[in-house]
Write an enzyme that holds these catalytic residues in place. Sequence first.
Site, PDB file in Angstrom:
ATOM      1  N   LEU A 114       0.791  -1.317  -0.121  1.00 21.07           N
ATOM      2  CA  LEU A 114      -0.099  -0.032   0.090  1.00 21.07           C
ATOM      3  C   LEU A 114       0.966   1.407  -0.017  1.00 21.07           C
ATOM      4  CD1 LEU A 114      -3.012   1.223   0.296  1.00 21.07           C
ATOM      5  CD2 LEU A 114      -2.759   1.050   2.842  1.00 21.07           C
ATOM      6  N   SER A 115       1.664   1.184   0.784  1.00 25.30           N
ATOM      7  CA  SER A 115       2.477   2.670   1.148  1.00 25.30           C
ATOM      8  C   SER A 115       3.462   2.810  -0.012  1.00 25.30           C
ATOM      9  CB  SER A 115       3.603   2.526   2.237  1.00 25.30           C
ATOM     10  OG  SER A 115       2.838   2.099   3.480  1.00 25.30           O
ATOM     11  N   GLY A 118       5.346   9.164  -0.985  1.00 24.87           N
ATOM     12  CA  GLY A 118       4.669  10.314  -0.657  1.00 24.87           C
ATOM     13  C   GLY A 118       3.444  10.038  -0.026  1.00 24.87           C
ATOM     14  N   SER A 121       0.932   7.851   5.999  1.00 24.18           N
ATOM     15  CA  SER A 121      -0.222   7.996   6.892  1.00 24.18           C
ATOM     16  C   SER A 121      -1.417   8.465   6.200  1.00 24.18           C
ATOM     17  CB  SER A 121       0.039   8.898   7.948  1.00 24.18           C
ATOM     18  OG  SER A 121       1.039   8.683   8.848  1.00 24.18           O
ATOM     19  N   GLY A 231      -5.461  -6.291  10.831  1.00 20.29           N
ATOM     20  CA  GLY A 231      -4.140  -6.286  10.908  1.00 20.29           C
ATOM     21  C   GLY A 231      -3.339  -6.008  12.145  1.00 20.29           C
ATOM     22  N   GLU A 352       1.681  -0.069  10.059  1.00 13.61           N
ATOM     23  CA  GLU A 352       0.167  -0.414  10.068  1.00 13.61           C
ATOM     24  C   GLU A 352      -0.804   0.752  10.796  1.00 13.61           C
ATOM     25  OE1 GLU A 352      -1.662  -4.260  10.239  1.00 13.61           O
ATOM     26  OE2 GLU A 352       0.076  -5.168   9.672  1.00 13.61           O
TER      27      GLU A 352
HETATM   28  C1  LIG Z   1       9.684  -1.960   8.764  1.00 15.15           C
HETATM   29  C2  LIG Z   1       8.591  -1.336   8.150  1.00 15.15           C
HETATM   30  C3  LIG Z   1       7.809  -2.315   7.582  1.00 15.15           C
HETATM   31  C4  LIG Z   1       6.541  -1.769   6.648  1.00 15.15           C
HETATM   32  N1  LIG Z   1       5.839  -2.644   6.174  1.00 15.15           N
HETATM   33  C5  LIG Z   1       5.102  -2.335   5.093  1.00 15.15           C
HETATM   34  C6  LIG Z   1       4.221  -3.266   4.449  1.00 15.15           C
HETATM   35  O1  LIG Z   1       4.434  -4.457   4.299  1.00 15.15           O
HETATM   36  N2  LIG Z   1       3.023  -2.678   3.410  1.00 15.15           N
HETATM   37  C7  LIG Z   1       3.007  -1.285   3.496  1.00 15.15           C
HETATM   38  O2  LIG Z   1       2.076  -0.973   2.643  1.00 15.15           O
HETATM   39  N3  LIG Z   1       3.744  -0.416   4.125  1.00 15.15           N
HETATM   40  C8  LIG Z   1       4.486  -0.665   5.253  1.00 15.15           C
HETATM   41  N4  LIG Z   1       5.075  -0.145   5.766  1.00 15.15           N
HETATM   42  C9  LIG Z   1       4.797   1.484   5.942  1.00 15.15           C
HETATM   43  C10 LIG Z   1       3.954   2.002   7.091  1.00 15.15           C
HETATM   44  O3  LIG Z   1       3.006   1.573   7.001  1.00 15.15           O
HETATM   45  C11 LIG Z   1       4.471   3.482   7.099  1.00 15.15           C
HETATM   46  O4  LIG Z   1       5.861   3.889   7.336  1.00 15.15           O
HETATM   47  C12 LIG Z   1       3.414   4.307   8.144  1.00 15.15           C
HETATM   48  O5  LIG Z   1       2.165   3.968   7.745  1.00 15.15           O
HETATM   49  C13 LIG Z   1       3.906   5.678   8.196  1.00 15.15           C
HETATM   50  O6  LIG Z   1       3.936   6.438   6.919  1.00 15.15           O
HETATM   51  P1  LIG Z   1       5.170   7.354   6.674  1.00 15.15           P
HETATM   52  O7  LIG Z   1       6.428   6.339   6.906  1.00 15.15           O
HETATM   53  O8  LIG Z   1       5.132   7.820   5.221  1.00 15.15           O
HETATM   54  O9  LIG Z   1       5.278   8.533   7.991  1.00 15.15           O
HETATM   55  P2  LIG Z   1       4.371   9.757   7.767  1.00 15.15           P
HETATM   56  O10 LIG Z   1       2.850   9.633   7.304  1.00 15.15           O
HETATM   57  O11 LIG Z   1       5.181  10.796   6.871  1.00 15.15           O
HETATM   58  O12 LIG Z   1       4.394  10.237   9.297  1.00 15.15           O
HETATM   59  C14 LIG Z   1       5.468  10.941   9.989  1.00 15.15           C
HETATM   60  C15 LIG Z   1       5.087  11.335  11.275  1.00 15.15           C
HETATM   61  O13 LIG Z   1       3.935  12.367  10.852  1.00 15.15           O
HETATM   62  C16 LIG Z   1       2.879  12.016  11.686  1.00 15.15           C
HETATM   63  N5  LIG Z   1       1.466  12.257  11.069  1.00 15.15           N
HETATM   64  C17 LIG Z   1       1.249  12.251   9.620  1.00 15.15           C
HETATM   65  N6  LIG Z   1      -0.023  12.495   9.507  1.00 15.15           N
HETATM   66  C18 LIG Z   1      -0.450  13.219  10.446  1.00 15.15           C
HETATM   67  C19 LIG Z   1      -1.716  13.547  10.926  1.00 15.15           C
HETATM   68  N7  LIG Z   1      -2.762  13.994  10.119  1.00 15.15           N
HETATM   69  N8  LIG Z   1      -1.891  14.100  12.356  1.00 15.15           N
HETATM   70  C20 LIG Z   1      -1.126  13.642  13.300  1.00 15.15           C
HETATM   71  N9  LIG Z   1       0.214  13.423  13.025  1.00 15.15           N
HETATM   72  C21 LIG Z   1       0.294  12.920  11.562  1.00 15.15           C
HETATM   73  C22 LIG Z   1       2.937  10.575  11.944  1.00 15.15           C
HETATM   74  O14 LIG Z   1       2.147  10.083  13.116  1.00 15.15           O
HETATM   75  C23 LIG Z   1       4.366  10.234  12.165  1.00 15.15           C
HETATM   76  O15 LIG Z   1       4.749  10.611  13.353  1.00 15.15           O
HETATM   77  C24 LIG Z   1       6.277  -0.606   6.687  1.00 15.15           C
HETATM   78  C25 LIG Z   1       7.159   0.489   7.442  1.00 15.15           C
HETATM   79  C26 LIG Z   1       8.154  -0.109   8.308  1.00 15.15           C
HETATM   80  C27 LIG Z   1       9.096   1.192   8.875  1.00 15.15           C
END
Ligand SMILES: Cc1cc2nc3c(=O)[nH]c(=O)nc-3n(C[C@H](O)[C@H](O)[C@H](O)COP(=O)(O)OP(=O)(O)OC[C@H]3O[C@@H](n4cnc5c(N)ncnc54)[C@H](O)[C@@H]3O)c2cc1C
Length: 367
Positions: A114-115, A118, A121, A231, A352
């Site tokens: 999914l992720s 860009g 979250s 999940g 997640e």
């Molecule tokens: C080891 C690992 C395995 C993963 N495995 C998978 C996978 O198998 N499949 C998949 O699809 N993804 C996977 N992910 C991705 C993971 O789900 C994302 O990293 C996660 O959802 C956070 O997104 P981001 O890294 O872009 O952080 P961002 O969304 O950029 O967030 C950064 C910070 O901003 C905060 N923030 C963002 N928006 C808001 C808001 N509206 N209000 C308050 N705070 C906010 C967040 O809480 C966080 O503290 C994995 C990530 C890791 C690190």
Amino acid sequence: MFYATVRQFALEAIAPAVRTMDEDQKFAPGLIDKLFDLGLMGIEIPEALGGAGGSFFDAVLAIQAIATVDPAVAVLVDVHNTLVVNAIRRWASEDQRVKWLTKLAAGTAGAYALSEAGSGSDAFALQARAEKSDGGYRLNGRKLWISNARESGLFLVFATLDPAAGYRGITALFVEKDTPGFTVGRKEDKLGIRASSTCELLFDNCEIPAANLLGEEGKGYKIAIETLNEGRIGIGAQMLGLAEGAWGHAAKYAQERRQFGKPIADFQAVQFALAEMATEIEAAKLMVYNAARLKDGGQPYVREAAMCKLFASQVAERVASQCVEIFGGNGFVRDYPAEKYYRDAKVGKIYEGTSNMQLMTIAKQVL
Ligand SMILES: Cc1cc2nc3c(=O)[nH]c(=O)nc-3n(C[C@H](O)[C@H](O)[C@H](O)COP(=O)(O)OP(=O)(O)OC[C@H]3O[C@@H](n4cnc5c(N)ncnc54)[C@H](O)[C@@H]3O)c2cc1C
């Protein structure tokens, strides 16, 4: 009994390899085959399709038991069972269920994509593009952070058929590993759960057969929301198991390590720390089990799932941190197990749905 069996397996088959797997950043040869042989990769898959015919609660117990020994192995089992298998059981056609669940029970690992760079979250801001083609769909784009990427044969990929439609354009497609134009890219060099592969995926004009559409076009957002709701309980179980594993090592060490002429467990301050940790673990366990039971019982569970993931990840971090301190200097070095639990705990607050995303879900439910 099921928990005890899986825990015994983890102690015998995983524990001896934990440190090497962490250092080498890959699973021990043959380990994934053993997970399949034991039925841990098809817990909820019906027996008729080669699975164990178990419940979601069974999946939670397996993830918890494995995470006591190695949270990196637990995430492989978690993603495969609670995201990929779950999405197929819930949304696939009968033909797809037979085709994919049989493979996923027999030896093909699954990944959930999914992720993107860009969109984390804000997952539904994804850019991966699916366009209609003669045979089905042409897929282009990139995914980031995809767990199980190196080990998987089947990828559930979320892409948009219509960027102008916003989340209503999002569509879920099955992509097989050997699809021309599909490559698993760079593997992340991570803080924790290092044995688990987390990679970029690249799709360059991949032709995806129409039969690989999961659910309906434009309904991928619903599949993503609902699978992630479930999940999350799995991640709660992973964090719970991690905390239990760290606690077990801390308690044993405290009874062995002597200072001032007695085991450090004789000091009330150390006893109280272990008692606080045990109490928090108990609370996390009840929350995770409650969410899993609600899910199995067909009751609403979104609030409880978010709460258990939020809380269990906090408990895991606190317990792992305290475990490092109970080990003293030995907690700070790789010869002892404490520091790895501490590193592994951090991701529980990130994947997640970050803790803030869980709080948003909980706030929506309670206000
Ligand atoms: C080891 C690992 C395995 C993963 N495995 C998978 C996978 O198998 N499949 C998949 O699809 N993804 C996977 N992910 C991705 C993971 O789900 C994302 O990293 C996660 O959802 C956070 O997104 P981001 O890294 O872009 O952080 P961002 O969304 O950029 O967030 C950064 C910070 O901003 C905060 N923030 C963002 N928006 C808001 C808001 N509206 N209000 C308050 N705070 C906010 C967040 O809480 C966080 O503290 C994995 C990530 C890791 C690190």
